[in-house]
Design an enzyme around this catalytic site. Sequence first.
Site, PDB file in Angstrom:
ATOM      1  N   TYR A  33       0.754  -1.007  -0.054  1.00  0.00           N
ATOM      2  CA  TYR A  33      -0.141  -0.218  -0.097  1.00  0.00           C
ATOM      3  C   TYR A  33       0.910   1.104  -0.084  1.00  0.00           C
ATOM      4  O   TYR A  33       2.245   0.894   0.365  1.00  0.00           O
ATOM      5  CB  TYR A  33      -1.087  -0.035   1.001  1.00  0.00           C
ATOM      6  N   ARG A  52       8.249   4.024  -4.375  1.00  0.00           N
ATOM      7  CA  ARG A  52       8.158   3.031  -3.625  1.00  0.00           C
ATOM      8  C   ARG A  52       7.074   2.173  -3.831  1.00  0.00           C
ATOM      9  O   ARG A  52       7.424   0.645  -3.402  1.00  0.00           O
ATOM     10  CB  ARG A  52       8.139   3.766  -2.255  1.00  0.00           C
ATOM     11  N   ARG A 101      -7.934 -20.706  -1.270  1.00  0.00           N
ATOM     12  CA  ARG A 101      -6.837 -20.334  -0.499  1.00  0.00           C
ATOM     13  C   ARG A 101      -5.719 -21.494  -0.648  1.00  0.00           C
ATOM     14  O   ARG A 101      -5.911 -22.692  -0.696  1.00  0.00           O
ATOM     15  CB  ARG A 101      -7.267 -20.497   0.994  1.00  0.00           C
ATOM     16  N   LYS A 150       6.365  -2.171   1.826  1.00  0.00           N
ATOM     17  CA  LYS A 150       5.264  -1.502   2.578  1.00  0.00           C
ATOM     18  C   LYS A 150       4.021  -2.482   2.425  1.00  0.00           C
ATOM     19  O   LYS A 150       3.163  -2.195   1.534  1.00  0.00           O
ATOM     20  CB  LYS A 150       4.914  -0.115   2.079  1.00  0.00           C
ATOM     21  N   GLU A 182      11.915   2.460  14.398  1.00  0.00           N
ATOM     22  CA  GLU A 182      10.993   3.408  13.911  1.00  0.00           C
ATOM     23  C   GLU A 182       9.690   3.435  14.825  1.00  0.00           C
ATOM     24  O   GLU A 182       9.425   2.675  15.561  1.00  0.00           O
ATOM     25  CB  GLU A 182      10.730   3.202  12.317  1.00  0.00           C
TER      26      GLU A 182
END
Length: 286
Positions: A33, A52, A101, A150, A182
């Site tokens: 995301y 990114r 799945r 991310k 962070e």
Amino acid sequence: MNRTVYVNGDYLPEDQAKVSVFDRAFLMADGVYEVTSVLGGKLIDFPGHLARLQRSLDALEIGNPHSDDDWLAIHREMVARNDLEDGMIYLQVSRGNPGDRDFAYPPADTPPTVVLFTQSKPGLADSAQAKTGMKVVTIPDIRWGRRDIKTVQLLYPSMGKMMAKKAGADDAWMVEDELVTEGTSNNAYIVKGGKIITRGLSTDILHGITRAAVLRFAREAQMEVEERPFTVEEAQSADEAFITSASAFVMPVVEIDGRALGEGKPGPVATRLREIYLDESRKAAI
Ligand code: PDD
């Protein structure tokens, strides 16, 4: 709320925007995301977020479903359709819906699932917290080893945010081998003797787009920057601290684990960097 949400090429009322229960993001957190802030109807640091996004997709071998021009057009359409003045645009790309799945990736030609939605935050840049600063607590960093991608795997950051709230703080800084990595959803900095200190880039942290811009502006303003990790003790005895992210910009930190920094008020370096960042990125907004 009656937002217009983007799902795989369609702009839909939010109550009609749906994805499959077999979507890989839902079952496996197999998606990435980006969050881009919008000020005055314009996108902040947009090329950085697209770069990114490409990096995250490449790391997971998910094809990028759109060109940069298409992404820009979709973001602008979302701003227009939602009358978004100040706020954020959330973008998610998952490995799509294989129809069942399975731990193995589906065939490479499975179309990714693309979702975008807006979050309106009137006066986003005039946040009251920027004037008082925020309090953080420290927690162990038990996330996985590829924090530079991310992904939508945000359970521990979410738990960390709740640990902070329960402790009466605003956010948590994560610590590994006694060094701060962070914040739950932001990069962490301290200031000592006028020098800005922040952990260097590696797979240990997300390569913040706001971080890149803020460090560039700091160097251009002749401020000294040192990219190295720091301990909690060093942070507690620093003159100032702050965080950066697309939604908070530069936000001063005034307390770490109950210990006030300096006078317990936002410091001059964080305050100045916030002003420079907001001025410069508004000028460059598209
Ligand atoms: N979070 N580190 C982590 C773990 C983050 O989740 C984020 C962003 C950052 C800052 O990156 P950037 O400056 O590119 O926003 C650092 C976003 C805002 C979020 O999850 O909402």
